[in-house]
Motif scaffolding. Sequence first.
Motif, PDB file in Angstrom:
ATOM      1  N   GLN A   2      47.072  52.217  63.665  1.00 13.89           N
ATOM      2  CA  GLN A   2      47.923  51.303  64.420  1.00 13.89           C
ATOM      3  C   GLN A   2      47.490  51.212  65.876  1.00 13.89           C
ATOM      4  O   GLN A   2      47.457  52.215  66.597  1.00 13.89           O
ATOM      5  CB  GLN A   2      49.390  51.757  64.348  1.00 13.89           C
ATOM      6  CG  GLN A   2      50.382  50.726  64.834  1.00 13.89           C
ATOM      7  CD  GLN A   2      50.453  49.521  63.914  1.00 13.89           C
ATOM      8  OE1 GLN A   2      50.375  49.655  62.691  1.00 13.89           O
ATOM      9  NE2 GLN A   2      50.591  48.334  64.485  1.00 13.89           N
ATOM     10  N   GLY A   3      47.107  50.010  66.301  1.00 16.71           N
ATOM     11  CA  GLY A   3      46.766  49.778  67.691  1.00 16.71           C
ATOM     12  C   GLY A   3      45.381  50.230  68.108  1.00 16.71           C
ATOM     13  O   GLY A   3      45.010  50.042  69.277  1.00 16.71           O
ATOM     14  N   ARG A   4      44.597  50.803  67.219  1.00 16.48           N
ATOM     15  CA  ARG A   4      43.240  51.220  67.585  1.00 16.48           C
ATOM     16  C   ARG A   4      42.374  49.982  67.804  1.00 16.48           C
ATOM     17  O   ARG A   4      42.520  48.976  67.095  1.00 16.48           O
ATOM     18  CB  ARG A   4      42.620  52.116  66.518  1.00 16.48           C
ATOM     19  CG  ARG A   4      43.442  53.349  66.178  1.00 16.48           C
ATOM     20  CD  ARG A   4      43.840  54.195  67.387  1.00 16.48           C
ATOM     21  NE  ARG A   4      42.718  54.768  68.090  1.00 16.48           N
ATOM     22  CZ  ARG A   4      42.244  55.994  67.872  1.00 16.48           C
ATOM     23  NH1 ARG A   4      42.793  56.769  66.942  1.00 16.48           N
ATOM     24  NH2 ARG A   4      41.243  56.464  68.601  1.00 16.48           N
ATOM     25  N   GLY A  30      46.653  47.805  60.698  1.00 17.93           N
ATOM     26  CA  GLY A  30      47.312  47.845  61.997  1.00 17.93           C
ATOM     27  C   GLY A  30      46.381  47.930  63.181  1.00 17.93           C
ATOM     28  O   GLY A  30      46.839  47.979  64.329  1.00 17.93           O
ATOM     29  N   GLU A  32      43.677  46.753  66.055  1.00 17.48           N
ATOM     30  CA  GLU A  32      43.341  45.555  66.819  1.00 17.48           C
ATOM     31  C   GLU A  32      41.842  45.317  66.640  1.00 17.48           C
ATOM     32  O   GLU A  32      41.031  46.173  67.000  1.00 17.48           O
ATOM     33  CB  GLU A  32      43.669  45.747  68.298  1.00 17.48           C
ATOM     34  CG  GLU A  32      45.155  45.863  68.593  1.00 17.48           C
ATOM     35  CD  GLU A  32      45.882  44.533  68.386  1.00 17.48           C
ATOM     36  OE1 GLU A  32      45.289  43.487  68.729  1.00 17.48           O
ATOM     37  OE2 GLU A  32      47.010  44.561  67.883  1.00 17.48           O
TER      38      GLU A  32
END
Length: 403
Positions: A2-4, A30, A32
């Motif tokens: 998530q968000g990596r 999740g 980026e």
Amino acid sequence: MQGRRILIGVGGGIAAYKVCAVVSTLAKAGAEVQVILTDSAKAFVTPLTFATLSRHSAHTDDSFWQPTHDRPLHIVLGEWAEVFVIAPLTANTLAKLTYGMADNLLTNTVLASICPVLLAPAMNTDMWQQQSVQRNWQQIQTDSRYHVANPGEGVLACDRVGTGRMAEPEELLPQIVSLLHTHGKRDLTGKRVLISAGGTREFLDPVRFIGNPSTGKMGVALAQAALHRGAIVTLVHAAIEPHLLAPLRNIRTISVTSAAEMQQVMRECFSDADWIVMAAAVADVKPTTYSAEKLAKRDLPDRLPLSPVPDIVAELSTLKQPDQRLIGFAAQSGDIITPALEKLQRKKLDAIVANPIDQPNSGFGVDMNQAVFIDRSGRQVHIPLGSKLQMAHQLLDLVQEIS
């Protein structure tokens, strides 16, 4: 995931279609994801395709040369990325990277970034085997920033059979996860890691056996994590599906079936190993007798006589040298700590991984796991639910801390 932040550069080659699966999988997890296409890459997969899969605009040289950004685009992307993947890597881009050339958005962004870069070449066999290409390939690997996914063998798009196929998404995705964890460190370089995995089978006759639900996914994840950190890895495995082993091209794999076979191979490989991780689910008992022919149903015994099988980890602990590290696993339900501590002490292990098998998305047959790591000093570290590859990296971190 998530968000990596993962930046993917796509070169001009038919293997660009494989990158669509990589981008889609990362975005769904999740992460980026942003994509840079070279001019030649656009002839194979459109920017719109990657924009749709990544949920971000895809970047091309058209956007690079337009003065529409507050800051230069290659600087923004280079500072943003945690991991940079270039796939397929063409001979042209390889040559540019080797000599520090920058004449498009992709190569400028490489020079404007400091994150680890994963390279996945793809080209015709004759192109790949050219001395100039091989010289560049060897040269770029002397730069610690660059990590590689070597091309595989098979039928190429030109109908040639040979080396040049880009690594499959199933191989690239674990490498990306590993680079996010390690930030490109090869902290196990020179270590020899011996891992057991899968569930042994003890046969009654050619078709019936005593076994367990282990798929070997945890052991495979440990092997991948150790390899990605620079270790020399041997995986002794039982009853693992071929598709799980396919991405392990740079790992020595030895297939066994029974506990006795695993005992023999582990004993043979033990003295050369620095770390030994017993992640296999080894049977406790076996049928006392074996029939070389399938038994008729009417001939099956009402009560099956059983005999104990070798206790592999207990034997290995008697062979362990002071500079070796021996790690066991304890798959448990209910109270996982008490039996794990008892096993740790009785078998004289350096550490044990207490693994709950009665929790959702944990244990046998799934892609997730959680555990409590207990070392010989009594330290207990809870590893929360995550992918088995993420857990593998956390376990390797903890093993390094054992004094």
